[in-house]
Write a protein that holds these residues in place. Sequence first.
Motif, short mmCIF file in Angstrom:
data_model
loop_
_atom_site.label_atom_id
_atom_site.label_comp_id
_atom_site.label_asym_id
_atom_site.label_seq_id
_atom_site.Cartn_x
_atom_site.Cartn_y
_atom_site.Cartn_z
N ILE A 384 38.19 -28.92 5.33
CA ILE A 384 38.41 -28.08 6.50
C ILE A 384 37.92 -26.69 6.12
O ILE A 384 38.44 -26.07 5.19
N VAL A 385 36.89 -26.22 6.81
CA VAL A 385 36.24 -24.96 6.45
C VAL A 385 36.51 -23.92 7.54
O VAL A 385 36.23 -24.16 8.72
N SER A 386 37.02 -22.77 7.12
CA SER A 386 37.28 -21.66 8.04
C SER A 386 36.39 -20.49 7.67
O SER A 386 36.44 -20.01 6.53
N ALA A 387 35.58 -20.04 8.61
CA ALA A 387 34.69 -18.90 8.37
C ALA A 387 35.25 -17.65 9.01
O ALA A 387 36.00 -17.71 9.99
N ASP A 388 34.86 -16.51 8.46
CA ASP A 388 35.24 -15.23 9.03
C ASP A 388 34.11 -14.74 9.93
O ASP A 388 33.08 -15.41 10.06
N SER A 389 34.29 -13.58 10.52
CA SER A 389 33.28 -13.02 11.41
C SER A 389 32.40 -12.02 10.67
O SER A 389 32.83 -11.39 9.70
N THR A 409 35.63 -24.24 11.71
CA THR A 409 35.86 -23.34 12.83
C THR A 409 35.86 -21.89 12.36
O THR A 409 35.76 -21.60 11.17
N LEU A 410 35.98 -20.99 13.32
CA LEU A 410 36.08 -19.56 13.09
C LEU A 410 36.68 -18.93 14.34
O LEU A 410 37.00 -19.63 15.29
N SER A 411 36.84 -17.62 14.33
CA SER A 411 37.28 -16.91 15.54
C SER A 411 36.08 -16.84 16.47
O SER A 411 35.14 -16.10 16.23
N GLY A 412 36.11 -17.63 17.53
CA GLY A 412 34.93 -17.81 18.36
C GLY A 412 34.68 -16.68 19.33
O GLY A 412 33.91 -15.76 19.07
N ASN A 413 35.32 -16.73 20.47
CA ASN A 413 35.03 -15.75 21.52
C ASN A 413 35.59 -14.36 21.23
O ASN A 413 35.05 -13.36 21.69
N LEU A 414 36.66 -14.28 20.45
CA LEU A 414 37.16 -12.97 20.05
C LEU A 414 36.32 -12.42 18.90
O LEU A 414 36.12 -11.21 18.78
N ALA A 415 35.81 -13.31 18.05
CA ALA A 415 34.99 -12.92 16.89
C ALA A 415 35.69 -11.84 16.07
O ALA A 415 35.09 -10.83 15.69
N SER A 416 36.94 -12.07 15.79
CA SER A 416 37.72 -11.10 15.02
C SER A 416 37.44 -11.24 13.54
O SER A 416 37.27 -12.35 13.02
N PRO A 432 48.21 -31.11 3.87
CA PRO A 432 48.38 -30.80 2.44
C PRO A 432 47.41 -31.52 1.51
O PRO A 432 47.09 -31.00 0.44
N GLU A 433 46.92 -32.68 1.90
CA GLU A 433 46.07 -33.47 1.01
C GLU A 433 44.58 -33.19 1.18
O GLU A 433 43.77 -33.68 0.39
N ARG A 434 44.20 -32.42 2.19
CA ARG A 434 42.79 -32.19 2.44
C ARG A 434 42.29 -30.95 1.69
O ARG A 434 43.07 -30.10 1.28
N GLN A 435 40.98 -30.89 1.50
CA GLN A 435 40.36 -29.73 0.87
C GLN A 435 40.19 -28.64 1.92
O GLN A 435 39.48 -28.82 2.90
N CYS A 436 40.85 -27.49 1.72
CA CYS A 436 40.82 -26.40 2.69
C CYS A 436 40.17 -25.18 2.07
O CYS A 436 40.65 -24.64 1.06
N VAL A 437 39.06 -24.75 2.66
CA VAL A 437 38.22 -23.71 2.08
C VAL A 437 37.98 -22.61 3.11
O VAL A 437 37.67 -22.89 4.27
N GLY A 438 38.10 -21.37 2.66
CA GLY A 438 37.74 -20.22 3.48
C GLY A 438 36.43 -19.64 2.99
O GLY A 438 36.22 -19.48 1.79
#
Length: 583
Positions: A384-389, A409-416, A432-438
């Motif tokens: 699960i990958v979370s990107a910043d703006s 995913t990321l902050s889409g329409n707000l683009a915060s 808890p068992e998945r690979q979570c990366v920012g």
Amino acid sequence: MATTAADVLIESLIDWDVEVIFGLPGDGINGIMEALRTRQDKVRFVQCRHEESAAFMACAYAKFTGKLGVCLATSGPGGIHLLNGLYDAKLDGQPVLALTGLQFHDLIGTFTQQDVALDKLYMDVAAYNERIMGPTHVENVVDLACRTALAYRTVAHISFPVDLQELEVKDRQRSKRNVPHHTSHQQAQGALLADDADLDAAAKILNEGKKVAILVGRGALGAARELEQTAARLGAPIVKALLGKAVIPDDSPYTTGGIGLLGTRPSQVVMENCDTLLMVGTSFPYIEFLPRPKDAKGIQIELDPKRVGLRYPVDVGLVGDSRRVLRELLPRLSQKDQAFLEKAQKEVKDWQQVMDKYATRTDKPMKPQVVAHELGKRLRSDAIVSADSGTIATWWARHIPVKLGQMHTLSGNLASMANGLPYTIAAQIAYPERQCVGFVGDGGFSMLMAEFVTAVKYQLPIKIVIIKNGTLGQIKWEQMVFLGNPEYGVELQPIDFAAFARACGGVGFTVEDPADCGRIMGEFLAVPGPAVLEAVVDPFEPPLPAKVSVDQAIKFAESLARGEPNRKKIALTAISDKVRELI
């Protein structure tokens, strides 16, 4: 033991299957905190370091699970801090419930301490927004707030005076029309299917089209199979808006990747040459990247009727769930030749060669594309990958391919800015068992970096990749390329993020040499606990659009001529070649 109004609140949320609440304690919510303390076996309270993070986490939890995200803040400043994350949820259509405290009910509006009318403050952000008026009011309001947030995929808010939280619930307090337990926590969902006549009309247009393009967004998540079947039937390339990045994997033969400033050249070519556009679950806001209205007919599949025709003058709107509507549409579609799709596939192959060239450069300072590339090829299929703006979103969009089974995913329409770290924490709590990366920038990370301690506190094995370029990159390039101004106010004082991670009790890595990037990335991802990888990169690497326009080139040249302080260094980057092509 007497049942308090706060007890009713938490019990009602448990009835709505709420398992996690993100927040920060405060004296304005002491009654709610006590109700949570006595129900630790049923609902988990996650203590954040900033209420903005709590709201981001609630939004991300909703994005990743489809469940109701809940955040909690005290009266006054605590409730104010929630707003940015709540607007993130509102603008990206996520079900989130915000709970806030208020001052003593008979002192509200009398200039008492922290006397902020949060229900009035939340009028724009919350579709359902109510102040608790007494212990017997709680159950009714909670049920309606939860149902509104889930049914309309939006924000609901309940503000609760602190003294009312601790009052005992007694039937004699009820008004004569307030029958006990007259509300319900049951959810109802309609068929979410489009009208048959509209389906026939849409199919006719799609069957007549010679060059059909499909644009997908977050509303198409879960419809990958149906989309690929539609694309195969129509010979149609699938273009992905940012929030739709994970709709289908990037190795699918049907997708050309992203769209817009962060998108791909093949996607832009598809949009410029199609004669029919099928929009599925998207409100992509940058209409300048869509076909000109007179150049293509439009079909839109959209769950929210008011968004039909919002970005493009469509000929037919199909209101309903994307997956179900596509299933109804497919039997009506004729098999087309694949010429338009095959041309797009060739464009994708050529584009990927260009991207690979950028991502495998060995010169110093290290290019951010190299870091994204090395991360992308090492991510697990359950990542699960979370990107910043900011510029970080460009490298994520173009150089971290989506694999089957992943979520992005990321902050889409707000683009915060600053969402990446809280998103990653929420993802790890949900799975808890998945690979979570920012995947974040130094500017965004530094805004809410204290939340790394939250990951350490709860022993969450999150991995945060920080692209450290010492500048607010997106703003810098916008100042130059869009306005023709020299950069100003964008340089960042450097922080040793690896040392910071270690100071928090986590693990910190630093990489500066592209020759070491792959090895260090592997070591970083293998660490069992929370870790940060600080990747020091070239601050002058531009996030180029797929096509540089003449106007952008002129504005860029103007910024250099007007005294851009780093003009000599910037002139050595790839953008100089692009500019020379046009001026």
